[in-house]
Motif scaffolding. Structure first.
Motif, mmCIF file in Angstrom:
data_model
loop_
_atom_site.group_PDB
_atom_site.id
_atom_site.type_symbol
_atom_site.label_atom_id
_atom_site.label_comp_id
_atom_site.label_asym_id
_atom_site.label_seq_id
_atom_site.Cartn_x
_atom_site.Cartn_y
_atom_site.Cartn_z
ATOM 1 N N ASP A 49 5.123 8.613 -11.405
ATOM 2 C CA ASP A 49 5.658 7.363 -11.564
ATOM 3 C C ASP A 49 7.171 7.560 -11.418
ATOM 4 O OD1 ASP A 49 3.327 6.454 -12.179
ATOM 5 O OD2 ASP A 49 3.255 6.631 -14.522
ATOM 6 N N ALA A 50 7.853 8.450 -11.876
ATOM 7 C CA ALA A 50 9.192 8.880 -11.579
ATOM 8 C C ALA A 50 9.628 8.714 -10.256
ATOM 9 C CB ALA A 50 9.600 10.117 -12.323
ATOM 10 N N LEU A 51 8.785 9.232 -9.179
ATOM 11 C CA LEU A 51 9.113 9.112 -8.090
ATOM 12 C C LEU A 51 9.125 7.734 -7.352
ATOM 13 C CD1 LEU A 51 7.382 12.177 -6.562
ATOM 14 C CD2 LEU A 51 9.635 12.010 -6.955
ATOM 15 N N VAL A 52 8.207 6.926 -7.948
ATOM 16 C CA VAL A 52 7.773 5.546 -7.705
ATOM 17 C C VAL A 52 9.024 4.753 -8.213
ATOM 18 C CG1 VAL A 52 6.404 3.406 -8.121
ATOM 19 C CG2 VAL A 52 5.129 5.680 -7.712
ATOM 20 N N ALA A 53 9.480 4.943 -9.177
ATOM 21 C CA ALA A 53 10.480 4.306 -9.830
ATOM 22 C C ALA A 53 12.079 4.687 -9.192
ATOM 23 C CB ALA A 53 10.718 4.512 -11.222
ATOM 24 N N LEU A 54 11.930 5.821 -8.320
ATOM 25 C CA LEU A 54 13.120 6.465 -7.799
ATOM 26 C C LEU A 54 13.901 6.953 -8.744
ATOM 27 C CD1 LEU A 54 13.525 3.870 -4.958
ATOM 28 C CD2 LEU A 54 12.163 5.826 -4.714
ATOM 29 N N ASP A 55 13.313 7.440 -9.964
ATOM 30 C CA ASP A 55 14.423 7.812 -11.272
ATOM 31 C C ASP A 55 14.240 9.378 -11.289
ATOM 32 O OD1 ASP A 55 15.131 8.344 -13.585
ATOM 33 O OD2 ASP A 55 13.919 6.594 -14.401
ATOM 34 N N GLU A 90 17.506 12.438 -0.561
ATOM 35 C CA GLU A 90 16.313 11.678 0.164
ATOM 36 C C GLU A 90 16.248 10.424 -0.954
ATOM 37 O OE1 GLU A 90 12.872 13.878 0.422
ATOM 38 O OE2 GLU A 90 13.589 14.803 2.374
ATOM 39 N N LEU A 91 15.966 10.325 -2.105
ATOM 40 C CA LEU A 91 15.611 9.283 -2.931
ATOM 41 C C LEU A 91 16.902 8.101 -2.691
ATOM 42 C CD1 LEU A 91 14.661 10.909 -6.362
ATOM 43 C CD2 LEU A 91 13.399 9.604 -4.603
ATOM 44 N N GLY A 92 18.058 8.450 -2.543
ATOM 45 C CA GLY A 92 19.254 7.538 -2.286
ATOM 46 C C GLY A 92 18.851 6.664 -1.004
ATOM 47 N N TYR A 119 -3.469 13.078 -2.898
ATOM 48 C CA TYR A 119 -2.826 11.626 -2.812
ATOM 49 C C TYR A 119 -2.389 11.270 -1.490
ATOM 50 C CZ TYR A 119 1.267 14.818 -2.893
ATOM 51 O OH TYR A 119 2.048 16.028 -2.878
ATOM 52 N N SER A 120 -2.130 9.850 -1.307
ATOM 53 C CA SER A 120 -1.381 9.602 -0.221
ATOM 54 C C SER A 120 -0.012 8.760 -0.657
ATOM 55 C CB SER A 120 -2.373 8.610 0.810
ATOM 56 O OG SER A 120 -2.812 7.249 -0.008
ATOM 57 N N TYR A 121 0.754 8.940 0.258
ATOM 58 C CA TYR A 121 2.097 8.270 -0.250
ATOM 59 C C TYR A 121 2.789 7.492 1.115
ATOM 60 C CZ TYR A 121 4.815 12.351 1.643
ATOM 61 O OH TYR A 121 5.515 13.270 2.351
ATOM 62 N N ARG A 122 3.605 6.376 0.755
ATOM 63 C CA ARG A 122 4.245 5.593 1.633
ATOM 64 C C ARG A 122 5.413 5.381 1.225
ATOM 65 N NH1 ARG A 122 2.823 0.449 4.866
ATOM 66 N NH2 ARG A 122 4.845 -0.502 4.733
ATOM 67 N N ILE A 123 6.521 5.949 1.963
ATOM 68 C CA ILE A 123 7.898 5.654 1.830
ATOM 69 C C ILE A 123 8.574 4.744 2.558
ATOM 70 C CG2 ILE A 123 10.157 6.767 1.804
ATOM 71 C CD1 ILE A 123 8.823 9.584 1.189
ATOM 72 N N THR A 124 9.251 3.701 2.129
ATOM 73 C CA THR A 124 9.950 2.695 2.842
ATOM 74 C C THR A 124 11.568 2.961 2.896
ATOM 75 O OG1 THR A 124 8.290 1.022 2.334
ATOM 76 C CG2 THR A 124 10.408 0.353 3.428
ATOM 77 N N LEU A 125 12.051 3.286 4.141
ATOM 78 C CA LEU A 125 13.232 3.872 4.006
ATOM 79 C C LEU A 125 14.339 2.548 3.822
ATOM 80 C CD1 LEU A 125 13.259 6.545 6.697
ATOM 81 C CD2 LEU A 125 13.330 6.772 4.248
#
Length: 162
Positions: A49-55, A90-92, A119-125
């Motif tokens: 959840d922290a990764l999802v929130a970029l926190d 990266e998070l930035g 899991y699967s993940y999707r990152i939008t830059l």
């Protein structure tokens, strides 16, 4: 208990995973129902959840100070080092970090727990590019009071296979 001792316990814990009397398993659904850091599964879900929130601050609170992070064949050092030199920058550049599929299993052994995530993940830059991956992770967690903290985290991912 020092970091090396925890690694040796983790190796010993891996052997005990085959013994159901020493281990319990929580499904993702069960973990989601009580997803808080008072459960080992809740700590891993809180990390997701922290990764999802970029926190990064929320994620940092989930790791012990002398943690170890391994990602895709590289020893990243402690969580603080990984955050400073890899994940933080990266998070930035992320617009979104999503987990369309997420499963977690936990085996508790007293004040230690072994977690497996699929899991699967999707990152939008920020420039609109999209990165999609399938991944797995294993973690060793330690109970500290009424919370669980990640001692060692190892993740790997690859492009989805059609």
């Amino acid at each position: 208990m020092n970091h090396r001792a925890l690694r040796m316990l983790a190796a010993a814990g891996m052997l005990s995973l085959a013994l159901p009397s020493l281990a319990t398993t929580a499904s993702a659904q069960e973990a989601e129902q009580g997803a808080d850091e008072a459960t080992a599964a809740g700590a891993l879900i809180a990390y997701r959840d922290a990764l999802v929130a970029l926190d990064a601050d929320a994620a940092s609170a989930l790791f012990v100070e002398d943690s170890s992070v391994f990602e895709n064949g590289k020893a990243e050092g402690s969580w603080a080092n990984y955050l400073e030199h890899h994940l933080g920058p990266e998070l930035g550049h992320f617009e979104a970090f999503e987990f369309p599929r997420y499963e977690v299993e936990i085996r508790e052994m007293g004040d230690l727990a072994y977690g497996e995530e699929r899991y699967s993940y999707r990152i939008t830059l920020e420039d609109g590019r999209v990165i999609e991956r399938d991944g797995v992770a294993t973690s060793l967690l330690r109970r500290e009071g009424d919370t669980w903290k990640i001692v060692s985290h190892h993740s790997s991912s690859r492009a989805p296979r059609n």
